[in-house]
Design a protein around this motif. Structure first.
Motif, mmCIF file in Angstrom:
data_model
loop_
_atom_site.group_PDB
_atom_site.id
_atom_site.type_symbol
_atom_site.label_atom_id
_atom_site.label_comp_id
_atom_site.label_asym_id
_atom_site.label_seq_id
_atom_site.Cartn_x
_atom_site.Cartn_y
_atom_site.Cartn_z
ATOM 1 N N TYR A 39 23.034 -27.175 7.484
ATOM 2 C CA TYR A 39 22.483 -25.937 6.908
ATOM 3 C C TYR A 39 22.387 -24.891 8.001
ATOM 4 O O TYR A 39 22.085 -25.202 9.155
ATOM 5 C CB TYR A 39 21.090 -26.227 6.337
ATOM 6 C CG TYR A 39 20.315 -25.010 5.905
ATOM 7 C CD1 TYR A 39 20.472 -24.463 4.630
ATOM 8 C CD2 TYR A 39 19.401 -24.402 6.776
ATOM 9 C CE1 TYR A 39 19.757 -23.344 4.231
ATOM 10 C CE2 TYR A 39 18.676 -23.279 6.373
ATOM 11 C CZ TYR A 39 18.864 -22.755 5.106
ATOM 12 O OH TYR A 39 18.147 -21.647 4.717
ATOM 13 N N LYS A 41 21.239 -20.474 8.462
ATOM 14 C CA LYS A 41 20.806 -19.209 7.861
ATOM 15 C C LYS A 41 20.419 -18.254 8.974
ATOM 16 O O LYS A 41 19.744 -18.648 9.937
ATOM 17 C CB LYS A 41 19.625 -19.421 6.916
ATOM 18 C CG LYS A 41 19.145 -18.141 6.240
ATOM 19 C CD LYS A 41 17.947 -18.404 5.339
ATOM 20 C CE LYS A 41 17.464 -17.108 4.681
ATOM 21 N NZ LYS A 41 16.298 -17.349 3.797
ATOM 22 N N TRP A 56 19.005 -23.645 11.966
ATOM 23 C CA TRP A 56 19.976 -24.713 11.767
ATOM 24 C C TRP A 56 19.256 -26.011 11.419
ATOM 25 O O TRP A 56 18.184 -26.301 11.959
ATOM 26 C CB TRP A 56 20.787 -24.971 13.047
ATOM 27 C CG TRP A 56 21.893 -23.997 13.285
ATOM 28 C CD1 TRP A 56 22.104 -22.801 12.686
ATOM 29 C CD2 TRP A 56 22.942 -24.161 14.236
ATOM 30 N NE1 TRP A 56 23.222 -22.199 13.195
ATOM 31 C CE2 TRP A 56 23.755 -22.996 14.143
ATOM 32 C CE3 TRP A 56 23.281 -25.151 15.153
ATOM 33 C CZ2 TRP A 56 24.886 -22.817 14.940
ATOM 34 C CZ3 TRP A 56 24.407 -24.967 15.944
ATOM 35 C CH2 TRP A 56 25.202 -23.806 15.833
ATOM 36 N N ASP A 68 15.750 -29.922 13.194
ATOM 37 C CA ASP A 68 15.566 -28.553 12.737
ATOM 38 C C ASP A 68 15.495 -27.643 13.969
ATOM 39 O O ASP A 68 14.785 -27.951 14.935
ATOM 40 C CB ASP A 68 14.238 -28.519 11.957
ATOM 41 C CG ASP A 68 13.837 -27.141 11.520
ATOM 42 O OD1 ASP A 68 14.625 -26.487 10.837
ATOM 43 O OD2 ASP A 68 12.717 -26.710 11.862
#
Length: 258
Positions: A39, A41, A56, A68
């Motif tokens: 992931y 953003k 991330w 994370d």
């Protein structure tokens, strides 16, 4: 007293510093070669300096929870040399959770510059990347070192194929992702000037994001002009591949066996 610090040097033949710079910054393309990125953003960005804060989440082997990251990143430019600085930064808008586990102690930065090709034609058609990386992933040091030792070469080869795929994609698709566009917003500097002289005054936003300067020369006489520790990454080469995850598991088993 902290995590191990890794330094690696990679040379890409027939590659420009600009394409390699964009490749490392391009989060939209990264999942195509970095299978551990689950992931991403962009949380914040500065259109003046190109500074970014990104979130991330990375997939780790089954014996570890996912990790994370809140990463600040920014690029400085001296001619055709790029200093890409990334580090873990606080972000109150996204507090820590139990899972995935937040990696707070993180620094991963590289120098990208043109070098002479091994073809011996005297042309600066190759690109050298020197990486300095450390992070505290919450894994025992000995296990992490074993994983890096056994898996780094496979990760470098994976990185190389990813860069070549990106290079080919750029030839056929002229449009750039938002991250690659941000990579072009660099802060121009000169390593020859005395940056501590009273004549150079940092703007307020630079002061907030620049916390120091490191000058270093290693045993191989590699001259580190400077790396500014900034508040605004792409994650490192070796610690981010499935190959490493398998190597960590093998390393842990070997250690238990001994």
């Amino acid at each position: 007293s902290g995590p191990a610090i890794y330094r690696s040097r990679t040379v890409f033949e027939d590659a420009t510093p600009e394409v390699v710079r964009d490749f490392f910054w391009d989060d939209e393309f990264r999942p195509k070669w970095d299978t551990m990125l689950a992931y991403f953003k962009t949380l914040d960005e500065c259109p003046c300096t190109g500074s970014m804060i990104v979130h991330w989440i990375r997939k780790f082997p089954f014996f570890c929870s996912d990790r994370d990251y809140i990463i600040g990143r920014r690029i400085w430019e001296d001619g055709k040399t790029y200093y890409c600085v990334t580090k873990g930064v606080p972000y109150p808008g996204l507090p820590k959770r139990d899972k995935p586990r937040r990696v707070e102690l993180y620094f991963s930065s590289w120098i990208i510059r043109p070098v002479e090709s091994r073809k011996g034609d005297g042309q600066l058609s190759a690109c050298e990347v020197t990486l300095v990386h450390y992070e505290d992933m919450g894994i025992p040091k000995d296990v992490a070192k074993l994983g890096v030792r056994h898996g780094m070469w496979g990760a470098v080869k994976k990185l190389h194929s990813g860069m070549r795929a990106y290079q080919s994609a750029r030839k056929t698709d002229t449009s750039l992702s938002k991250c690659a566009l941000m990579a072009r917003m660099t802060t121009k500097i000169s390593c020859d000037e005395n940056i501590s002289s009273p004549g150079r005054v940092l703007r307020e936003d630079e002061n907030d994001q620049s916390t120091g300067i490191i000058k270093r020369k290693n045993d191989n006489s590699l001259n580190w002009k400077w790396i500014a520790i900034a508040g605004t990454v792409a994650l490192a080469f070796g610690l981010r591949s499935g190959v490493i995850g398998k190597a960590l598991l093998v390393g842990a088993g070997q250690r238990i066996g001994r």
